[in-house]
Design a protein around this motif. Structure first.
Motif, PDB file in Angstrom:
ATOM      1  N   LEU A  42      -7.498  14.720   1.092  1.00 49.77           N
ATOM      2  CA  LEU A  42      -6.382  14.949   0.171  1.00 49.77           C
ATOM      3  C   LEU A  42      -5.534  13.694   0.000  1.00 49.77           C
ATOM      4  CD1 LEU A  42      -5.240  18.535   1.248  1.00 49.77           C
ATOM      5  CD2 LEU A  42      -6.061  17.879  -1.015  1.00 49.77           C
ATOM      6  N   LEU A  43      -5.293  12.984   1.099  1.00 46.52           N
ATOM      7  CA  LEU A  43      -4.475  11.773   1.001  1.00 46.52           C
ATOM      8  C   LEU A  43      -5.217  10.681   0.223  1.00 46.52           C
ATOM      9  CD1 LEU A  43      -1.815  10.471   1.726  1.00 46.52           C
ATOM     10  CD2 LEU A  43      -2.851   9.641   3.853  1.00 46.52           C
ATOM     11  N   ILE A  44      -6.530  10.579   0.395  1.00 47.84           N
ATOM     12  CA  ILE A  44      -7.299   9.599  -0.379  1.00 47.84           C
ATOM     13  C   ILE A  44      -7.185   9.910  -1.868  1.00 47.84           C
ATOM     14  CG2 ILE A  44      -9.618   8.750  -0.892  1.00 47.84           C
ATOM     15  CD1 ILE A  44     -10.290   9.112   2.058  1.00 47.84           C
ATOM     16  N   ASP A  45      -7.340  11.196  -2.236  1.00 49.28           N
ATOM     17  CA  ASP A  45      -7.197  11.580  -3.645  1.00 49.28           C
ATOM     18  C   ASP A  45      -5.804  11.248  -4.172  1.00 49.28           C
ATOM     19  OD1 ASP A  45      -9.768  12.544  -4.057  1.00 49.28           O
ATOM     20  OD2 ASP A  45      -9.282  14.530  -3.311  1.00 49.28           O
ATOM     21  N   PHE A  46      -4.796  11.495  -3.351  1.00 53.06           N
ATOM     22  CA  PHE A  46      -3.414  11.208  -3.743  1.00 53.06           C
ATOM     23  C   PHE A  46      -3.244   9.706  -4.015  1.00 53.06           C
ATOM     24  CE2 PHE A  46       1.046  10.270  -2.810  1.00 53.06           C
ATOM     25  CZ  PHE A  46       1.698  11.255  -3.525  1.00 53.06           C
ATOM     26  N   CYS A  47      -3.765   8.867  -3.125  1.00 53.82           N
ATOM     27  CA  CYS A  47      -3.646   7.417  -3.295  1.00 53.82           C
ATOM     28  C   CYS A  47      -4.418   6.946  -4.523  1.00 53.82           C
ATOM     29  CB  CYS A  47      -4.151   6.702  -2.045  1.00 53.82           C
ATOM     30  SG  CYS A  47      -3.153   6.974  -0.552  1.00 53.82           S
ATOM     31  N   GLU A  48      -5.646   7.413  -4.680  1.00 55.55           N
ATOM     32  CA  GLU A  48      -6.452   6.993  -5.822  1.00 55.55           C
ATOM     33  C   GLU A  48      -5.821   7.418  -7.142  1.00 55.55           C
ATOM     34  OE1 GLU A  48     -10.270   8.673  -5.038  1.00 55.55           O
ATOM     35  OE2 GLU A  48     -10.894   7.045  -3.680  1.00 55.55           O
TER      36      GLU A  48
ATOM     37  N   LEU B 238       3.690   6.775  -1.021  1.00 52.40           N
ATOM     38  CA  LEU B 238       3.628   7.513   0.239  1.00 52.40           C
ATOM     39  C   LEU B 238       4.985   7.605   0.935  1.00 52.40           C
ATOM     40  CD1 LEU B 238       0.271   6.132   1.718  1.00 52.40           C
ATOM     41  CD2 LEU B 238       0.662   8.223   0.429  1.00 52.40           C
ATOM     42  N   TYR B 239       5.981   6.927   0.424  1.00 53.95           N
ATOM     43  CA  TYR B 239       7.310   7.012   1.028  1.00 53.95           C
ATOM     44  C   TYR B 239       8.095   8.149   0.378  1.00 53.95           C
ATOM     45  CZ  TYR B 239       8.595   4.521  -3.240  1.00 53.95           C
ATOM     46  OH  TYR B 239       8.752   4.160  -4.549  1.00 53.95           O
ATOM     47  N   ASN B 240       8.931   8.785   1.154  1.00 54.59           N
ATOM     48  CA  ASN B 240       9.798   9.864   0.663  1.00 54.59           C
ATOM     49  C   ASN B 240      10.979   9.983   1.614  1.00 54.59           C
ATOM     50  OD1 ASN B 240       8.770  11.321   2.919  1.00 54.59           O
ATOM     51  ND2 ASN B 240       7.041  12.056   1.660  1.00 54.59           N
ATOM     52  N   SER B 241      11.711  11.079   1.487  1.00 51.67           N
ATOM     53  CA  SER B 241      12.903  11.251   2.316  1.00 51.67           C
ATOM     54  C   SER B 241      12.553  11.382   3.798  1.00 51.67           C
ATOM     55  CB  SER B 241      13.678  12.491   1.854  1.00 51.67           C
ATOM     56  OG  SER B 241      12.851  13.645   1.919  1.00 51.67           O
ATOM     57  N   ASN B 242      11.330  11.864   4.087  1.00 50.85           N
ATOM     58  CA  ASN B 242      10.926  12.029   5.484  1.00 50.85           C
ATOM     59  C   ASN B 242      10.175  10.819   6.037  1.00 50.85           C
ATOM     60  OD1 ASN B 242      11.973  14.679   5.567  1.00 50.85           O
ATOM     61  ND2 ASN B 242      10.086  15.478   4.643  1.00 50.85           N
ATOM     62  N   PHE B 243       9.777   9.892   5.150  1.00 51.96           N
ATOM     63  CA  PHE B 243       9.028   8.720   5.600  1.00 51.96           C
ATOM     64  C   PHE B 243       9.474   7.530   4.764  1.00 51.96           C
ATOM     65  CE2 PHE B 243       5.258   5.920   5.733  1.00 51.96           C
ATOM     66  CZ  PHE B 243       5.094   5.815   7.110  1.00 51.96           C
ATOM     67  N   SER B 244      10.393   6.765   5.317  1.00 51.73           N
ATOM     68  CA  SER B 244      10.971   5.632   4.599  1.00 51.73           C
ATOM     69  C   SER B 244      10.105   4.391   4.792  1.00 51.73           C
ATOM     70  CB  SER B 244      12.389   5.363   5.104  1.00 51.73           C
ATOM     71  OG  SER B 244      12.361   5.007   6.482  1.00 51.73           O
ATOM     72  N   MET B 245      10.434   3.339   4.078  1.00 52.75           N
ATOM     73  CA  MET B 245       9.726   2.080   4.229  1.00 52.75           C
ATOM     74  C   MET B 245       9.954   1.501   5.626  1.00 52.75           C
ATOM     75  SD  MET B 245       8.045   1.747   1.499  1.00 52.75           S
ATOM     76  CE  MET B 245       7.410   0.106   1.786  1.00 52.75           C
ATOM     77  N   ALA B 246      11.114   1.763   6.213  1.00 57.58           N
ATOM     78  CA  ALA B 246      11.352   1.312   7.591  1.00 57.58           C
ATOM     79  C   ALA B 246      10.409   2.028   8.557  1.00 57.58           C
ATOM     80  CB  ALA B 246      12.806   1.566   7.978  1.00 57.58           C
TER      81      ALA B 246
ATOM     82  N   PHE C  65       0.832  -1.199   0.000  1.00 62.53           N
ATOM     83  CA  PHE C  65       0.000   0.000   0.000  1.00 62.53           C
ATOM     84  C   PHE C  65       0.871   1.255   0.000  1.00 62.53           C
ATOM     85  CE2 PHE C  65      -1.517   3.137   3.206  1.00 62.53           C
ATOM     86  CZ  PHE C  65      -2.448   3.801   2.412  1.00 62.53           C
ATOM     87  N   ILE C  66       1.870   1.303   0.864  1.00 65.31           N
ATOM     88  CA  ILE C  66       2.756   2.468   0.930  1.00 65.31           C
ATOM     89  C   ILE C  66       3.514   2.644  -0.386  1.00 65.31           C
ATOM     90  CG2 ILE C  66       4.774   3.447   2.085  1.00 65.31           C
ATOM     91  CD1 ILE C  66       2.314   3.555   3.827  1.00 65.31           C
TER      92      ILE C  66
END
Length: 700
Positions: free
Chosen positions: A634-640, A573-581, A567-568
């Motif tokens: 906004l996050l739902i729109d981003f994911c969709e 949804l991952y970036n430099s501030n939110f990694s897979m870890a 899902f991530i």
């Protein structure tokens, strides 16, 4: 600022339009004659239909009379019972064949009749008597002991799992019993209160015990310190309790009965409504019947009339002296019926149980705005169902996975609503199995009871069951004309939503349609009729759709760590501030906390409620300084948006593979060609991109 997922439109109101529906102060205009649902016309049957084998639990049908002569070669087993006499010969069957032609004509008329709907009532339990009356009025076929062949409708008394059903329709949704329990309902409404606090203020402030007992103590102490004159009362409701079992009132958190195995029997504690609306100095509540016709698309109907259930002792605000007087504070019918002051009445306007329409008429005579009151009640019902549907969809896909055979579902729910002194409706609870008994117990002598018919119950409950069946009729036409007529009778009429008593008989002769003699539908559609005003609240459904997409194996209800990572990754949804870890840590922390509160441990992983909490965390991390519902939208729109791109790539790849296979098949004509691939409907990439761009521009 417009919430995500909804096209810009004027600010939606929290309730339906004021003109819908008017109250019962003025009797509604008489409806034009005509059946509520026209019968489906079926093609005529064979000239001489074979005798049908009698089913279990149904009397054997009388065999059709046929002309004298040799029996047909292929004949079904003859039903039990006396053999009918053959008609007298007229000129001989061998010469003119008149007898055979007449018999064929009669059989053709029999075959041209509308096929009767079959209903399995073997699991109906306490609703059986009202169901039987409804089926007789509809002239449908009942199978009280089950049937070897599939039935059109299965009427269960407790839950979806009362019987193994693989086709037809069943009157229960998977998971509904679990969803309307005290704790689960409170959690579902609390999620919506976090998103839309003003829209969901109809549900009392609640705490879940024992896990939130320290929070309950702390919050009450803070509220008392900030408002010293505040003298609250709280009501404790066991999670699995029913009919008032285990409910008690307290004035202080220290009065909670912690020694009563609270760990084994969790409960919900709520702020008690100390200023209810009174009639004849008595507290009362409202039992309204709501039909959830389908989840996808969402269809909700509300009965035009309900029951008002009265306490049997004059009401006084709670004090330490009267906290234990249940006949004063609790409106449960099952409790008050044991009071010496309980009044069984044949009049809908008096007694301890009356029709809601009689209460509305009385309020209307005192100048109460019945239209606004009904509008507020409709709004409460729609918002509550919207809060329940996300997890119901997870239960549904678990028991009836997409693409596999299974029944369709519908369900009658009982909404218990209390009116405050200022006429604001408050939701007390939702019942998955509201009582449909149409009789009451009357004590003839000490210890000797007799079941006596209850006209008030019969008037309301039989019409609710009968008209639910009419709406779910599997044999009715599927064309636009039928739908428009059904809409005319159920949702778009100008009649009052609340009309006193039963609807009048339709004024025309009984035709081939059995429904021609029935009253107009007592159930009124409120959703999707008011969808435009409430669709912006359906963020939970969109989060549930994301959750179900990444469950992986169909039939499970919890998301594993691999599914959460997918899902991530797929939603970017991952970036430099939110990694897979970081995503793994978030999954572990939230899942461990939810699993520790005693939820279903049959499966390991992240439940929907835990996923929603994780989604809230991700939304707050990505979109700061915005209200929570805007962050989530906004996050739902981003994911969709990113999932639509991924689906389009997969579709193009699949089409390329199929084109390549088709080319190979053309070069080798002797080999069989593969069937064309069937793809599920995909999100429109352009639409998703436009919505996402609009919200980004709106935010800036």
């Amino acid at each position: 600022m417009e919430p995500a997922g909804v096209e810009p439109e004027p600010e939606p109101e929290s309730r339906p339009p004021a003109e819908e529906p008017p109250g019962p102060a003025v009797p509604p205009a008489e409806e034009p004659p005509g059946p509520a649902v026209p019968p489906a016309q079926e093609p005529p049957g064979p000239a001489v239909p074979p005798a049908e084998e009698p089913e279990r639990g149904e009397a054997a049908p009388e065999p059709p009379q046929v002309a004298e002569g040799p029996p047909p070669v292929a004949q079904a087993r003859r039903p039990s019972g006396p053999r009918p006499k053959a008609p007298a010969k007229r000129g001989g069957a061998g010469k003119g064949g008149r007898a055979k032609r007449g018999s064929g004509r009669r059989a053709g008329e029999e075959g041209g009749r509308r096929a009767r709907v079959t209903v399995d009532s073997s699991k109906a339990k306490t609703s059986l008597e009202a169901l039987k009356i409804s089926l007789r009025q509809l002239r449908w076929r009942e199978f009280p002991f089950g049937r070897r062949l599939p039935c059109d409708i299965y009427w269960h008394g407790v839950s979806f799992h009362d019987n193994d059903i693989f086709s037809g329709q069943v009157n229960k949704f998977p998971g509904m019993t679990e969803m309307v329990r005290k704790i689960t309902l409170s959690r579902a409404v609390r999620t919506m209160q976090d998103l839309f606090p003003e829209e969901y203020d109809f549900y009392p402030h609640s705490w879940i015990l024992p896990e939130e007992f320290p929070l309950f103590v702390a919050e009450v102490r803070i509220m008392k310190e900030s408002d010293p004159p505040w003298k609250p009362t709280f009501i404790v409701k066991p999670d699995g309790g029913c009919q008032g079992d285990g409910i008690y009132l307290i004035k202080d958190p220290s009065d909670i009965r912690l020694a009563g195995n609270l760990q084994c029997r969790p409960a919900v504690v709520q702020e008690y409504i100390s200023k209810p609306l009174l009639i004849d100095k008595l507290k009362f509540d409202i039992r309204l019947y709501v039909l959830l016709k389908s989840l996808e698309p969402l269809e909700i109907y509300i009965a035009k009339d309900g029951l008002s259930r009265f306490c049997t002792e004059p009401y006084q605000e709670p004090t330490l002296k009267n906290l234990h007087q249940v006949f004063m504070h609790l409106t449960n019918y099952s409790l008050n019926i044991h009071s010496g002051n309980f009044i069984h009445s044949d009049n809908v306007n008096t007694g301890s149980k009356r029709t809601f329409s009689s209460v509305l008429c009385r309020l209307s005579s005192k100048g109460v705005d019945i239209k606004k009151l009904w509008s507020d009640i409709i709004s409460l019902v729609i918002k509550t169902v919207i809060a329940l549907t996300p997890e119901l969809k997870v239960y549904y896909q678990s028991d009836i996975p997409a693409g596999k055979p299974g029944p369709s579902c519908f369900q009658i729910l009982g909404f218990d609503i209390l009116l405050m002194k200022n006429l604001k409706p408050v939701l007390l609870e939702v019942n998955a199995n509201p009582s449909m008994r149409i009789e009451h117990e009357q004590e003839l002598s000490p210890g000797v009871f007799e079941n006596v018919p209850s006209p008030v119950d019969e008037e309301i409950k039989v019409s609710v069951i009968r008209d639910t069946l009419r709406l779910m009729d599997p044999h009715k036409k599927k064309n636009k004309d039928t739908q428009s007529q059904l809409s005319e009778h159920s949702s778009d009429t100008k009649e009052d939503l609340m009309e006193p008593g039963s609807a009048e008989k339709l004024e025309h002769e009984i035709s081939k349609n059995p429904e021609a003699s029935l009253p107009s539908l007592c159930l009124k559609q409120v959703f999707p009729k008011y969808a435009k005003q409430f669709n912006y609240l359906r963020l939970g459904d969109r989060m549930a759709a994301l959750f179900i997409r990444f469950l992986g194996v169909r039939g499970i209800m919890k998301l594993g760590p691999t599914g959460f990572r997918t899902f991530i990754r797929n939603c970017k949804l991952y970036n430099s501030n939110f990694s897979m870890a970081s995503a793994d840590i978030l999954y572990i922390d939230i899942t461990r906390r939810w699993n520790s509160v005693g939820l279903d441990q049959r499966e390991s992983g992240m439940c929907l409620q835990a996923f929603v909490e994780a989604f809230f965390c991700l939304a707050q991390r990505r979109y700061k300084s915005l209200p929570l519902h805007e962050q989530v939208a906004l996050l739902i729109d981003f994911c969709e948006y990113h999932l639509s791109i991924l689906d389009e790539k997969r579709l193009l790849c699949s089409r390329g593979i199929m084109a390549h296979r088709a080319a190979l098949a053309t070069c080798q004509p002797d080999r069989p060609r593969p069937p064309p691939a069937i793809h599920a409907p995909l999100l429109n990439r352009t639409t998703a991109a436009n919505k996402f761009t609009d919200y980004r521009n709106h935010r800036s």
